[in-house]
Design an enzyme around this catalytic site. Sequence first.
Site, PDB file in Angstrom:
ATOM      1  N   ASP A 209       0.106  -7.613   1.547  1.00  0.00           N
ATOM      2  CA  ASP A 209       0.463  -6.201   1.663  1.00  0.00           C
ATOM      3  C   ASP A 209       1.968  -6.011   1.734  1.00  0.00           C
ATOM      4  O   ASP A 209       2.493  -5.284   2.584  1.00  0.00           O
ATOM      5  CB  ASP A 209      -0.205  -5.561   2.879  1.00  0.00           C
ATOM      6  CG  ASP A 209      -0.066  -4.035   2.861  1.00  0.00           C
ATOM      7  OD1 ASP A 209       0.156  -3.469   1.777  1.00  0.00           O
ATOM      8  OD2 ASP A 209      -0.163  -3.417   3.945  1.00  0.00           O
TER       9      ASP A 209
ATOM     10  N   SER B 173       4.517   2.753   7.726  1.00  0.00           N
ATOM     11  CA  SER B 173       4.287   1.537   6.959  1.00  0.00           C
ATOM     12  C   SER B 173       5.497   1.147   6.133  1.00  0.00           C
ATOM     13  O   SER B 173       6.087   1.978   5.437  1.00  0.00           O
ATOM     14  CB  SER B 173       3.092   1.708   6.022  1.00  0.00           C
ATOM     15  OG  SER B 173       1.896   1.521   6.702  1.00  0.00           O
TER      16      SER B 173
ATOM     17  N   HIS C  27       0.810  -1.215   0.000  1.00  0.00           N
ATOM     18  CA  HIS C  27       0.000   0.000   0.000  1.00  0.00           C
ATOM     19  C   HIS C  27       0.848   1.272   0.000  1.00  0.00           C
ATOM     20  O   HIS C  27       0.332   2.354  -0.247  1.00  0.00           O
ATOM     21  CB  HIS C  27      -0.979   0.002   1.186  1.00  0.00           C
ATOM     22  CG  HIS C  27      -0.360   0.249   2.523  1.00  0.00           C
ATOM     23  ND1 HIS C  27      -0.019  -0.772   3.390  1.00  0.00           N
ATOM     24  CD2 HIS C  27      -0.017   1.389   3.158  1.00  0.00           C
ATOM     25  CE1 HIS C  27       0.481  -0.260   4.498  1.00  0.00           C
ATOM     26  NE2 HIS C  27       0.504   1.052   4.379  1.00  0.00           N
TER      27      HIS C  27
END
Length: 422
Positions: free
Chosen positions: A193, A274, A161
Amino acid sequence: MTERPTSQYGGPQTPRPAGDNPFQQATAGPGSTDSVHPATGAATPPGQYPVTAPPPQRRPSGRAGLAAAVLATSLLVGGGAGFGGAALWHATQDEPASASQSAPASPASEADTPAPEGSVESVAQKVLPSVVKIDVATAQGGGSGSGIVLTADGTILTNNHVVEGAEEGGLRVSFDDGTTADATVLGTDPLTDTAVIKAEGVSGLTPATIGKSANLGVGESVVAIGSPFGLDATVTSGIVSALDRPVNVGSDDQGNSTTYPAIQTDAAINPGNSGGPLVDMTGAVVGINSSIRSAASPSPYGQSEAGSIGLGFAIPIDEVMPIVDQMAAGETPTHARLGLRVTDAEDGAQIAGVSDGSTAADAGIRAGDVITSIDDHRITGADSLVATIRSYRPGDKVEITWTRDGQTKQATVTLDSDATQG
């Protein structure tokens, strides 16, 4: 709820609305600031990353059930800070000059004191050169996330992402020494992911040491490093709050969910973290910081940027390294599957449908059965089953326990691969 296949690394992902899914990814968006970290070493062939020996006297933890979602909270993917996050950061810096200048500089003797082995400071000194900031330009604007250096010549692990939607030439990596480089995507896997990118024209980077997430214990100290809200080289610390927490952050355009058996931590993880590492106190990577649960708070300007409330989630490194190797080699990632559609049940995952010719069909599992365990992992619902199966690889043998009409049944099966599904 249907069973959602999962994979270790990402491609395009369509997150569910926050009201439907409490977990969201943490990525930084337009308006965040810019910069990152360095590295050194010799080039490493794909699939050969530094690995530490398992720390002694650590016991792998059994899988816990998924806790019920808490009202008034939302799950955010930890990848990128939006414009609101940057605006919030700048607003909080409006302090009198005297206040911002009040902290005295540390004496040189203090700064030169070696950090105690096993301290957060020593871990930061070891790991920071192996962490990067990733700036991403998309058709909608831009954002930023974090990444982990895998090889001296620029192979970098991050979240799908973080890089999804990047325009051609839209990835820029910033290193610990202040240098930057353009990057290209080597592979993505939306189901887990994860993504692997390659920084161009670099050498002598410091690869991160890859640890063993299976050796983590609840209560163990960990450190998270990344670029929250675009603030590169940010270090936070905490403990492992729980293990094997089933986390579902959305689904791809085919309806396949991004679900993984997460490491839960209270180390502060925020938008922009992230793709960055969660490391143990030896400095070995045990997880990829990926999502947070965050309580939304109103402001005079509307909904404020979500931030850490001590509920962060990282993808266990053990589960994703085989997929990382596939992506780094230019291969399509593969994932284990049973061939089922499932919904939540009070005591497990209820079968809504079975694919013809699947390993589940061969085992005699039928619609209406309720799966209660896989090996010694208790199944508490649909996400719990998906996350558990995704922790295995195609070809692995597992023992399935299920109930039908009050009777318990068991079978040992060999897991299918989504590479062969019709």
